[in-house]
Design a protein around this motif. Structure first.
Motif, PDB file in Angstrom:
ATOM      1  N   ALA A  56      10.708  -1.871  13.196  1.00 20.06           N
ATOM      2  CA  ALA A  56      10.935  -1.218  14.645  1.00 20.06           C
ATOM      3  C   ALA A  56       9.604  -0.841  15.354  1.00 20.06           C
ATOM      4  CB  ALA A  56      11.800   0.281  14.726  1.00 20.06           C
ATOM      5  N   ILE A  57       8.536  -0.630  14.494  1.00 21.78           N
ATOM      6  CA  ILE A  57       7.234  -0.167  15.157  1.00 21.78           C
ATOM      7  C   ILE A  57       6.273  -1.397  15.129  1.00 21.78           C
ATOM      8  CG2 ILE A  57       7.434   2.140  14.921  1.00 21.78           C
ATOM      9  CD1 ILE A  57       5.537   1.895  12.468  1.00 21.78           C
ATOM     10  N   ARG A  58       6.915  -2.392  14.695  1.00 20.81           N
ATOM     11  CA  ARG A  58       6.125  -3.914  14.361  1.00 20.81           C
ATOM     12  C   ARG A  58       4.739  -3.503  13.565  1.00 20.81           C
ATOM     13  NH1 ARG A  58       8.694  -7.724  16.663  1.00 20.81           N
ATOM     14  NH2 ARG A  58       6.753  -9.130  16.474  1.00 20.81           N
ATOM     15  N   ALA A  59       5.147  -3.110  12.489  1.00 17.16           N
ATOM     16  CA  ALA A  59       4.013  -2.424  11.807  1.00 17.16           C
ATOM     17  C   ALA A  59       3.177  -3.963  11.198  1.00 17.16           C
ATOM     18  CB  ALA A  59       4.264  -1.809  10.411  1.00 17.16           C
ATOM     19  N   ASP A  60       1.988  -3.511  11.025  1.00 13.91           N
ATOM     20  CA  ASP A  60       0.864  -4.890  10.286  1.00 13.91           C
ATOM     21  C   ASP A  60       1.366  -4.911   8.836  1.00 13.91           C
ATOM     22  OD1 ASP A  60      -0.650  -5.592  12.854  1.00 13.91           O
ATOM     23  OD2 ASP A  60      -0.690  -3.371  12.760  1.00 13.91           O
ATOM     24  N   LYS A  61       1.583  -3.713   8.287  1.00 13.45           N
ATOM     25  CA  LYS A  61       1.587  -3.951   6.848  1.00 13.45           C
ATOM     26  C   LYS A  61       3.011  -2.891   6.371  1.00 13.45           C
ATOM     27  CE  LYS A  61      -2.721  -5.247   5.072  1.00 13.45           C
ATOM     28  NZ  LYS A  61      -2.521  -6.694   4.654  1.00 13.45           N
ATOM     29  N   LEU A  62       3.603  -3.225   5.614  1.00 12.68           N
ATOM     30  CA  LEU A  62       4.507  -2.404   4.970  1.00 12.68           C
ATOM     31  C   LEU A  62       4.171  -2.555   3.335  1.00 12.68           C
ATOM     32  CD1 LEU A  62       7.158  -0.810   4.295  1.00 12.68           C
ATOM     33  CD2 LEU A  62       8.528  -3.074   4.480  1.00 12.68           C
ATOM     34  N   VAL A  63       3.920  -1.446   2.611  1.00 10.53           N
ATOM     35  CA  VAL A  63       3.731  -1.241   1.284  1.00 10.53           C
ATOM     36  C   VAL A  63       4.617  -0.633   0.487  1.00 10.53           C
ATOM     37  CG1 VAL A  63       1.793  -0.565  -0.291  1.00 10.53           C
ATOM     38  CG2 VAL A  63       1.097  -1.327   2.189  1.00 10.53           C
ATOM     39  N   TYR A  64       5.398  -1.145  -0.509  1.00 10.12           N
ATOM     40  CA  TYR A  64       6.141  -0.377  -1.563  1.00 10.12           C
ATOM     41  C   TYR A  64       5.242  -0.066  -2.833  1.00 10.12           C
ATOM     42  CZ  TYR A  64      10.071  -1.843   1.290  1.00 10.12           C
ATOM     43  OH  TYR A  64      11.120  -2.044   2.315  1.00 10.12           O
ATOM     44  N   LEU A  65       5.337   1.074  -3.078  1.00  7.45           N
ATOM     45  CA  LEU A  65       4.903   1.468  -4.318  1.00  7.45           C
ATOM     46  C   LEU A  65       5.996   1.440  -5.383  1.00  7.45           C
ATOM     47  CD1 LEU A  65       2.551   4.440  -3.283  1.00  7.45           C
ATOM     48  CD2 LEU A  65       1.969   2.117  -3.674  1.00  7.45           C
ATOM     49  N   THR A  66       5.680   0.838  -6.268  1.00  6.72           N
ATOM     50  CA  THR A  66       7.219   0.353  -7.380  1.00  6.72           C
ATOM     51  C   THR A  66       6.548   0.725  -8.659  1.00  6.72           C
ATOM     52  OG1 THR A  66       6.233  -1.833  -8.259  1.00  6.72           O
ATOM     53  CG2 THR A  66       7.172  -1.851  -5.779  1.00  6.72           C
ATOM     54  N   ASP A  67       7.844   0.414  -9.584  1.00  5.96           N
ATOM     55  CA  ASP A  67       7.493   0.819 -10.880  1.00  5.96           C
ATOM     56  C   ASP A  67       6.904  -0.350 -11.899  1.00  5.96           C
ATOM     57  OD1 ASP A  67       9.653  -1.010 -10.849  1.00  5.96           O
ATOM     58  OD2 ASP A  67      11.119   0.266 -11.996  1.00  5.96           O
ATOM     59  N   SER A  68       6.447  -1.320 -11.146  1.00  6.65           N
ATOM     60  CA  SER A  68       5.758  -2.478 -11.886  1.00  6.65           C
ATOM     61  C   SER A  68       4.624  -2.949 -11.104  1.00  6.65           C
ATOM     62  CB  SER A  68       6.480  -3.660 -12.253  1.00  6.65           C
ATOM     63  OG  SER A  68       7.049  -4.402 -11.022  1.00  6.65           O
ATOM     64  N   GLN A  69       3.726  -3.696 -11.558  1.00  4.37           N
ATOM     65  CA  GLN A  69       2.535  -4.084 -10.918  1.00  4.37           C
ATOM     66  C   GLN A  69       2.937  -4.906  -9.670  1.00  4.37           C
ATOM     67  OE1 GLN A  69      -0.038  -6.801 -13.111  1.00  4.37           O
ATOM     68  NE2 GLN A  69       1.921  -7.663 -14.395  1.00  4.37           N
ATOM     69  N   GLY A  70       4.060  -5.583  -9.704  1.00  2.00           N
ATOM     70  CA  GLY A  70       4.497  -6.516  -8.310  1.00  2.00           C
ATOM     71  C   GLY A  70       5.469  -7.424  -8.995  1.00  2.00           C
ATOM     72  N   VAL A  71       5.491  -8.599  -8.421  1.00  2.00           N
ATOM     73  CA  VAL A  71       6.611  -9.501  -8.635  1.00  2.00           C
ATOM     74  C   VAL A  71       6.096 -10.578  -9.558  1.00  2.00           C
ATOM     75  CG1 VAL A  71       7.984 -11.324  -7.791  1.00  2.00           C
ATOM     76  CG2 VAL A  71       7.674  -9.638  -6.224  1.00  2.00           C
ATOM     77  N   THR A  72       6.616 -10.564 -10.885  1.00  2.00           N
ATOM     78  CA  THR A  72       6.280 -11.477 -11.976  1.00  2.00           C
ATOM     79  C   THR A  72       7.115 -12.451 -12.233  1.00  2.00           C
ATOM     80  OG1 THR A  72       7.442 -10.056 -13.654  1.00  2.00           O
ATOM     81  CG2 THR A  72       5.059  -9.307 -13.294  1.00  2.00           C
ATOM     82  N   ASP A  73       6.495 -13.582 -12.997  1.00  2.00           N
ATOM     83  CA  ASP A  73       7.185 -14.691 -13.437  1.00  2.00           C
ATOM     84  C   ASP A  73       8.037 -14.211 -14.611  1.00  2.00           C
ATOM     85  OD1 ASP A  73       5.506 -15.264 -15.249  1.00  2.00           O
ATOM     86  OD2 ASP A  73       4.408 -16.844 -14.248  1.00  2.00           O
ATOM     87  N   PRO A  74       8.971 -15.291 -15.193  1.00  2.00           N
ATOM     88  CA  PRO A  74       9.667 -14.949 -16.464  1.00  2.00           C
ATOM     89  C   PRO A  74       8.633 -14.526 -17.623  1.00  2.00           C
ATOM     90  CG  PRO A  74      10.683 -16.713 -15.224  1.00  2.00           C
ATOM     91  CD  PRO A  74       9.283 -16.412 -14.588  1.00  2.00           C
ATOM     92  N   SER A  75       7.434 -15.049 -17.473  1.00  2.00           N
ATOM     93  CA  SER A  75       6.569 -15.133 -18.640  1.00  2.00           C
ATOM     94  C   SER A  75       5.654 -13.645 -18.307  1.00  2.00           C
ATOM     95  CB  SER A  75       5.659 -16.017 -18.783  1.00  2.00           C
ATOM     96  OG  SER A  75       4.602 -16.046 -17.560  1.00  2.00           O
TER      97      SER A  75
END
Length: 439
Positions: free
Chosen positions: A200-219
């Motif tokens: 709605a506010i056309r943000a330049d960045k949206l940051v999610y603080l998550t329970d892991s370091q980020g998106v990982t591959d299967p390994s």
């Protein structure tokens, strides 16, 4: 006191983050985090980092959740926690627990952002935290035959009101409650609330603080960058991903496609992760963009300031020949540049000396970005431009990178092999090596 290696490292690091500081000033970031992040050991230092971002002129909206705190409230009242399709089934008793937990977490965050003790990063800070009914909620209703009661979704975001507060230099702090026009309050998913606000506010960045370091591959290897299309593909599998990541990915995808410039997913369990993600090239999490982060294009007059900042240190070291601003302004159309996340990190130029011969000049990549292959990408870009112009042979003069060019198909030549005009301009004091490549 003499300089130490630590001093040198600090100076080098501080100079390296300057482009990001310049790029982020006046930009709007939405930072979203759940109750687990608030309860973590790094909650206080996260408040310090938020204060730093505000002091750098970044407009901030914080959106928080309270899932574990709600669970605790339910346990104390011997109520069962029920979910359907990822949404909490929120009857009247559960809603009371939601309101108590969310209100408590909101006050805790507000208190952390109000710190101003001497000898802390928030000394002398003047942060104003503003809340309000900026998000309007609506009921989910009956889902697969199950009445979701007061579980809700975002109906509307008061973008004008939020932007007005950001314009005054205030932090806007929002929770996962959404009042409705009928006076009811609905329990929203934090990640959907943050997505709705960012779009709605056309943000330049949206940051999610998550329970892991980020998106990982299967390994378990971290994926540092993904496009929206790659996220959409991953969402059909991804059973190895953490619960937070699985909840946040659909929101990251919609936000990216909805106009948010960058969506970052980073772990809250690492001190300083927010700063490291935003102010370093490598980052520490995963960034989702609509298109690829890297782009190579031809330079424009507006790029001259950034070009000078890139090549000046290399001119001072004698790696590049000095090019005054006036020369760059006249010759900007000769340059190609590579950008990473909107920041110019490399350049190269093409100068024709005849119908069939041209020079690859001013090939430069910032020292912190040289391991990413940008130099080779720029070289190939110049080669394609040269071929399109009918050039048959490319030459380059270098004092430091002879072997790099040889490894990429260039062969050593002599000054006498240069075109006449370039031969007459050759600087014998620099004693540059001359290399050629047939296209």
């Amino acid at each position: 006191m003499s300089d130490t290696p630590y001093d040198e490292h600090f100076v080098s690091w501080f100079r390296a983050v300057t482009p990001y500081i310049n790029a982020f000033r006046g930009k709007t970031f939405v930072i979203a985090f759940g109750g687990k992040a608030v309860a973590s050991e790094f909650a206080k230092t996260l408040a310090y980092d938020v204060n730093l971002l505000v002091s750098l002129g970044i407009r901030l909206v914080l959106v928080h959740g309270a899932r574990p705190q709600i669970e605790e409230e339910l346990r104390e009242k011997n109520l069962e926690s029920k979910y359907h399709r990822g949404y909490r089934i929120t009857d009247a008793e559960t809603l009371d627990c939601v309101l108590d937990a969310v209100g408590s977490v909101y006050l805790e965050i507000e208190a952390m952002l109000s710190q101003g003790l001497p000898n802390t990063p928030m000394a002398n800070s003047r942060i104003r935290v503003i809340g309000g009914n900026f998000i309007t909620g609506q009921p989910i209703g009956v889902l697969d035959g199950i009445d979701m009661h007061y579980a809700g979704k975002v109906r509307k975001v008061d973008a004008e009101g939020i932007n007005a507060q950001l314009g005054l230099g205030n932090i806007v702090l929002l929770n996962c409650e959404g009042p409705s026009p009928t006076g009811e309050i609905f329990n929203l998913q934090m990640e959907e609330a943050a997505e709705g606000v960012a779009v709605a506010i056309r943000a330049d960045k949206l940051v999610y603080l998550t329970d892991s370091q980020g998106v990982t591959d299967p390994s378990g290897e971290l994926r540092d960058a993904m496009t929206a299309d790659e996220v959409a593909e991953l969402m059909t599998t991804g059973e190895w991903l953490s619960p937070d990541i699985r909840r946040y990915l659909p929101c990251a995808l919609r936000a990216s496609r909805g106009g948010v410039g960058r969506v970052h997913l980073i772990g809250f369990g690492q001190d300083g992760a927010l700063l490291r993600e935003l102010f370093t090239h490598d980052g520490v999490g995963t960034v989702v963009t609509r298109e690829s982060l890297e782009s190579i294009r031809e330079a424009k007059p507006d790029d001259i300031g950034a070009l000078i900042a890139l090549i000046e240190p290399m001119e001072a070291e004698g790696i590049l020949v000095h090019r005054p601003r006036e020369l760059l302004e006249r010759e900007i159309e000769h340059f190609s540049i590579v950008e990473h996340d909107g920041i110019i990190v490399g350049c190269a130029a093409l100068y024709s000396h005849s119908d069939e011969e041209a020079e690859l000049a001013c090939l430069a990549v910032g020292p912190e970005h040289r391991e990413w292959g940008y130099g080779e990408q720029l070289m190939k870009r110049i080669e394609r431009r040269a071929k399109k112009a009918g050039i048959k042979r490319l030459f380059v003069l270098t004092t430091r990178t002879e072997h790099w060019f040889v490894e990429r198909g260039f062969k050593l030549g002599t000054v006498d092999d240069l075109p006449a005009r370039k031969r007459d301009m050759y600087n014998y004091q620099r004693r540059s090596k001359v290399l050629f490549k047939t296209l």
